[in-house]
Design an enzyme around this catalytic site. Structure first.
Site, PDB file in Angstrom:
ATOM      1  N   CYS A  34       0.837  -1.210   0.000  1.00 14.32           N
ATOM      2  CA  CYS A  34       0.000   0.000   0.000  1.00 14.32           C
ATOM      3  C   CYS A  34       0.873   1.262   0.000  1.00 14.32           C
ATOM      4  O   CYS A  34       1.539   1.566   0.988  1.00 14.32           O
ATOM      5  CB  CYS A  34      -0.897  -0.042   1.237  1.00 14.32           C
ATOM      6  SG  CYS A  34      -1.732   1.497   1.624  1.00 14.32           S
ATOM      7  N   CYS A  37       0.068   3.834   2.690  1.00 16.54           N
ATOM      8  CA  CYS A  37       0.576   3.339   3.976  1.00 16.54           C
ATOM      9  C   CYS A  37       2.051   3.703   4.140  1.00 16.54           C
ATOM     10  O   CYS A  37       2.490   4.094   5.222  1.00 16.54           O
ATOM     11  CB  CYS A  37       0.414   1.829   4.080  1.00 16.54           C
ATOM     12  SG  CYS A  37      -1.287   1.235   4.019  1.00 16.54           S
TER      13      CYS A  37
END
Length: 115
Positions: A34, A37
């Site tokens: 991600c 993230c």
């Protein structure tokens, strides 16, 4: 396991760190693939230092720890859960700037009545 001021949480240790904690806990549900993230990670490092007396930060890799993600109905990463006294106070989904995250946290930390 503690990396600087951030606790690495997993399916095995999550409850022992979180369930009996009376301080504010910000939990970052993330995944290695991600990109948002990855962008949020250094912001959380900074926040962990600035709020070290008011906040515990934990990170849960949802791919390696699916049970905890399911328990908290995590459907998207990054998801940040703010807890106090084992109660979810608020949730943020997606990327936040440091400014946005600080304001989000201060709204609750400065108003201690959310216990």
């Amino acid at each position: 396991m503690n990396t600087d001021n951030i606790i690495i949480l997993n399916d095995s240790n999550f409850d022992s760190y979180v369930l009996n904690e009376s301080s504010f806990i910000l939990i970052d549900f993330w995944a290695s693939w991600c990109n948002p993230c990855k962008l949020l990670s250094p912001i959380l490092d900074d926040i962990s230092k600035e709020f070290k007396h008011n906040l515990i930060i934990g990170k849960v890799d949802v791919e390696k720890n699916p049970n905890t993600g399911v328990k908290y109905s995590i459907q998207s990463v990054p998801t940040l859960l703010l807890l106090k006294n084992n109660k979810i106070i608020d949730k943020k989904i997606g990327m936040l700037s440091k400014y946005e995250l600080k304001n989000f946290l201060l709204m609750y930390i400065n108003n201690q009545s959310c216990s």
